[in-house]
Design a protein around this motif. Sequence first.
Motif, PDB file in Angstrom:
ATOM      1  N   SER A 184       0.859  -1.175   0.000  1.00 17.70           N
ATOM      2  CA  SER A 184       0.000   0.000   0.000  1.00 17.70           C
ATOM      3  C   SER A 184       0.900   1.231   0.000  1.00 17.70           C
ATOM      4  O   SER A 184       1.726   1.406   0.901  1.00 17.70           O
ATOM      5  N   GLN A 190       1.164   5.171   0.308  1.00 19.75           N
ATOM      6  CA  GLN A 190       0.416   6.294   0.850  1.00 19.75           C
ATOM      7  C   GLN A 190       1.215   7.573   0.635  1.00 19.75           C
ATOM      8  O   GLN A 190       2.308   7.721   1.198  1.00 19.75           O
ATOM      9  N   GLU A 192      -2.474  -4.859   4.578  1.00 20.16           N
ATOM     10  CA  GLU A 192      -3.165  -5.782   5.465  1.00 20.16           C
ATOM     11  C   GLU A 192      -3.976  -6.757   4.615  1.00 20.16           C
ATOM     12  O   GLU A 192      -4.461  -6.404   3.542  1.00 20.16           O
ATOM     13  N   LEU A 243     -17.646  -0.591   9.834  1.00 14.63           N
ATOM     14  CA  LEU A 243     -16.237  -0.251  10.005  1.00 14.63           C
ATOM     15  C   LEU A 243     -15.438  -1.499  10.353  1.00 14.63           C
ATOM     16  O   LEU A 243     -15.846  -2.285  11.218  1.00 14.63           O
ATOM     17  N   GLY A 253     -12.134  -0.026  12.845  1.00 16.46           N
ATOM     18  CA  GLY A 253     -12.315   1.417  12.960  1.00 16.46           C
ATOM     19  C   GLY A 253     -12.322   2.184  11.658  1.00 16.46           C
ATOM     20  O   GLY A 253     -12.531   3.393  11.660  1.00 16.46           O
ATOM     21  N   ARG A 254     -12.102   1.496  10.520  1.00 15.09           N
ATOM     22  CA  ARG A 254     -12.055   2.171   9.217  1.00 15.09           C
ATOM     23  C   ARG A 254     -13.310   1.849   8.412  1.00 15.09           C
ATOM     24  O   ARG A 254     -13.694   0.681   8.295  1.00 15.09           O
ATOM     25  N   PRO A 255     -13.983   2.862   7.835  1.00 16.39           N
ATOM     26  CA  PRO A 255     -15.177   2.607   7.020  1.00 16.39           C
ATOM     27  C   PRO A 255     -14.862   1.660   5.874  1.00 16.39           C
ATOM     28  O   PRO A 255     -13.883   1.841   5.152  1.00 16.39           O
ATOM     29  N   ALA A 256     -15.705   0.621   5.705  1.00 11.80           N
ATOM     30  CA  ALA A 256     -15.472  -0.368   4.656  1.00 11.80           C
ATOM     31  C   ALA A 256     -16.706  -0.620   3.801  1.00 11.80           C
ATOM     32  O   ALA A 256     -16.580  -0.903   2.609  1.00 11.80           O
ATOM     33  N   LEU A 299     -17.607   6.975   3.297  1.00  6.99           N
ATOM     34  CA  LEU A 299     -16.539   5.972   3.319  1.00  6.99           C
ATOM     35  C   LEU A 299     -15.144   6.601   3.365  1.00  6.99           C
ATOM     36  O   LEU A 299     -14.134   5.887   3.375  1.00  6.99           O
ATOM     37  N   ARG A 300     -15.109   7.941   3.371  1.00  4.55           N
ATOM     38  CA  ARG A 300     -13.843   8.697   3.428  1.00  4.55           C
ATOM     39  C   ARG A 300     -12.919   8.341   2.264  1.00  4.55           C
ATOM     40  O   ARG A 300     -11.715   8.100   2.434  1.00  4.55           O
ATOM     41  N   GLN A 301     -13.537   8.297   1.080  1.00  3.82           N
ATOM     42  CA  GLN A 301     -12.799   8.000  -0.143  1.00  3.82           C
ATOM     43  C   GLN A 301     -13.129   9.061  -1.182  1.00  3.82           C
ATOM     44  O   GLN A 301     -14.107   9.798  -1.051  1.00  3.82           O
ATOM     45  N   VAL A 308     -10.513  -2.854   0.585  1.00  9.02           N
ATOM     46  CA  VAL A 308     -10.578  -3.403   1.940  1.00  9.02           C
ATOM     47  C   VAL A 308     -11.072  -4.842   1.937  1.00  9.02           C
ATOM     48  O   VAL A 308     -10.672  -5.644   2.776  1.00  9.02           O
TER      49      VAL A 308
END
Length: 201
Positions: free
Chosen positions: A17, A19, A28, A85, A88-91, A147-149, A181
């Motif tokens: 990944s 970033q 992951e 989530l 803790g991450r929106p999926a 989804l914070r994308q 994800v």
Amino acid sequence: MTLRQALRQLEDDGLLSQQPGRGTFVAEPKATYRLDSLRGLAEDLRAQGRTVSTEILGQTLRRPPAWVAAWLGTDRALRLERLRLLAGRPAVHQLSWVRAPAGAALRDTDLSATSLYAALAGHGVVVHRASEVLRPELLSAPVADLLRQQAGTPVFVSDRITYGLDDQPIVVDRATILGTVMEVRTERAATGLSMRWTSSS
């Protein structure tokens, strides 16, 4: 140049990944969206050992859109909007419509920690089967924010119709799943093969 190409290939394969501004990291393992089980999404993910939490974004009785009403055959249904989530991450963004009277009975039920199928069973509604269509799409602006994308990110969209014992639709569900994800997986077996003989004349 060769290193850059290798890193890009490893990222395409889901092993790395990259970033911007932070660096390159080992990716992951992806969670699995299974097509061969009839369980709620959160139940399925927890069975894989995933940490799943649910945010309820809306839970109200209202008139469903025409395409949902055509399945449920009613002008009132429970509109249940959830954000799933993983760690803790929106999926996953999930929008479910539940036919009355079951939908009305669930209006005040806390569904942040309870499976929708389990809640329906608690009201005497048994899930019998489901049909599902899964297709690739690009993320639209309203759901992208949740989804914070970025809008335009590739996603899977699942449309699932769940039926009760009377073979009538009780839930119409649309889930938007981040492909970065989760991966889609099913198992097939050479069982249930049907044959039909026809005349050669």
